[in-house]
Design an enzyme around this catalytic site. Sequence first.
Site, PDB file in Angstrom:
ATOM      1  N   GLU A 109     -10.371   3.106  -1.944  1.00 35.22           N
ATOM      2  CA  GLU A 109     -10.803   3.286  -0.556  1.00 35.22           C
ATOM      3  C   GLU A 109     -11.364   4.679  -0.302  1.00 35.22           C
ATOM      4  OE1 GLU A 109      -7.297   4.346   2.370  1.00 35.22           O
ATOM      5  OE2 GLU A 109      -6.624   2.782   1.002  1.00 35.22           O
ATOM      6  N   GLU A 152      -1.177  -1.009  -4.182  1.00 37.32           N
ATOM      7  CA  GLU A 152      -2.336  -0.171  -3.875  1.00 37.32           C
ATOM      8  C   GLU A 152      -1.976   1.317  -3.869  1.00 37.32           C
ATOM      9  OE1 GLU A 152      -5.245   0.482   0.020  1.00 37.32           O
ATOM     10  OE2 GLU A 152      -4.274  -1.447  -0.322  1.00 37.32           O
ATOM     11  N   ASP A 173       0.855  -1.187   0.000  1.00 36.93           N
ATOM     12  CA  ASP A 173       0.000   0.000   0.000  1.00 36.93           C
ATOM     13  C   ASP A 173       0.891   1.238   0.000  1.00 36.93           C
ATOM     14  OD1 ASP A 173      -1.860   1.985   0.340  1.00 36.93           O
ATOM     15  OD2 ASP A 173      -2.822   1.103   2.092  1.00 36.93           O
ATOM     16  N   HIS A 212     -11.391  -2.476   1.003  1.00 38.45           N
ATOM     17  CA  HIS A 212     -10.621  -1.786   2.037  1.00 38.45           C
ATOM     18  C   HIS A 212     -11.380  -1.953   3.351  1.00 38.45           C
ATOM     19  CE1 HIS A 212      -9.413   1.917   4.320  1.00 38.45           C
ATOM     20  NE2 HIS A 212      -8.232   1.575   3.870  1.00 38.45           N
ATOM     21  N   HIS A 250      -0.342   4.461  -0.363  1.00 34.51           N
ATOM     22  CA  HIS A 250      -1.084   5.622   0.154  1.00 34.51           C
ATOM     23  C   HIS A 250      -0.951   6.847  -0.743  1.00 34.51           C
ATOM     24  CE1 HIS A 250      -0.721   3.624   4.341  1.00 34.51           C
ATOM     25  NE2 HIS A 250      -1.917   3.397   3.840  1.00 34.51           N
TER      26      HIS A 250
END
Length: 391
Positions: free
Chosen positions: A258, A232, A206, A308, A208
């Site tokens: 998400e 991700e 991930d 998510h 972000h």
Amino acid sequence: MRVTAVRQWIAEFGYYNAIYVRIETDDGVEGYAEVAMRRRTRAVSAIVEELGEYLVGKDPTRVEQHFERMYRDSFLGGTLLTIGISALDVALWDLNARALGVPVHRLLGGKFRDSVPVYTHARATETPEQFAAEVADRIAMGFTAVKTTLPGFYTKVSSVHHETPAAIPARQTETELLPNWIWSLVAEYFAAAREVAGPDVHLMLDCHGRLSVANALRLCEVLEPYRLTFIEEPVPPERPEWLAEVSRRSTTPIAAGERWAGPYAAAPFLEQRALAVAQPDVIFCGGLTAARRIAAMAEANAIGMAFHNPFGPLASAATWQLAATLPNLLISESMLTPEQLVYWDRYTDDPPRVSNGEWIVSDAPGLGPRPRIEEILRHPFRPEYDRGGTR
């Protein structure tokens, strides 16, 4: 049956606060939900209170109608709005299923599968060796899929090729200069993880949204040998064309979603096939009503669903009730780490249990677990900025 009250309680949940919501009716049937938005708890609580005022006196069986009115009558929104809608929407699904004595998945079309595959988290840690040990620990817990965050972006790191501990500044933007050592270091972490995990364990990363398109492509290139299940949010997720460019040029599947505030926000990403894996959050996107619409759009575009869900037992139960009904489910997130499981057992009766990386679909009425309000009251809201942390 009419709604008589909407109540809520806030509980400290480790690194964030959880909001537990209860819808009450004149028939005595109740529905519960759990939502959370880190560092925005009081704002979300206020939205839940205002939306709850709309719901009092209404027929709770008209779930689709209430979703539309809460969404459209608000006029302006984003995820701060849709998370409030999620709280009431999920509680309404729970309430209706309990009124009929059936699990929520029965109202969503019934089981497509008897179990839901889930993954857990491992900290990126300070060295590749420590990270490999974290992954090995999760495998020992029975998980066959593990995700982590970008090494070096949230804690100081070092390795055999980079001996001086250092970290990327916590709030560095995606357009600022990155040190050259970061690429070889990230590769070292996943080489170590793959060695202990073997070829069959799913590894995921991930980001972000911390990288530019160019740097995201560099990341995908160095990680290609380790066969990640997905990467991700490699780039900021607001622009589908950015994700699409990375997706087109990466052999590793790209995931995002998400932060979607409902089906309309998700549509451009799915219609343009800007990603291979859709990741709506049931408690962010508008609840089960919104999430199943997103899932249907994803299916129509041959995109898999990997929900998510880094939150607690009721949020997880809602997510997995829907996941059990979907033909295009890939996997679902869970926060079943040793640190978080303490709160699952503290705040709920019969929290969902995962064995060998799967949640066996429950036939208990409603969502299944019920919150322990008296215990929640013993652990009230705690300001999150006091605990530091960044994205």
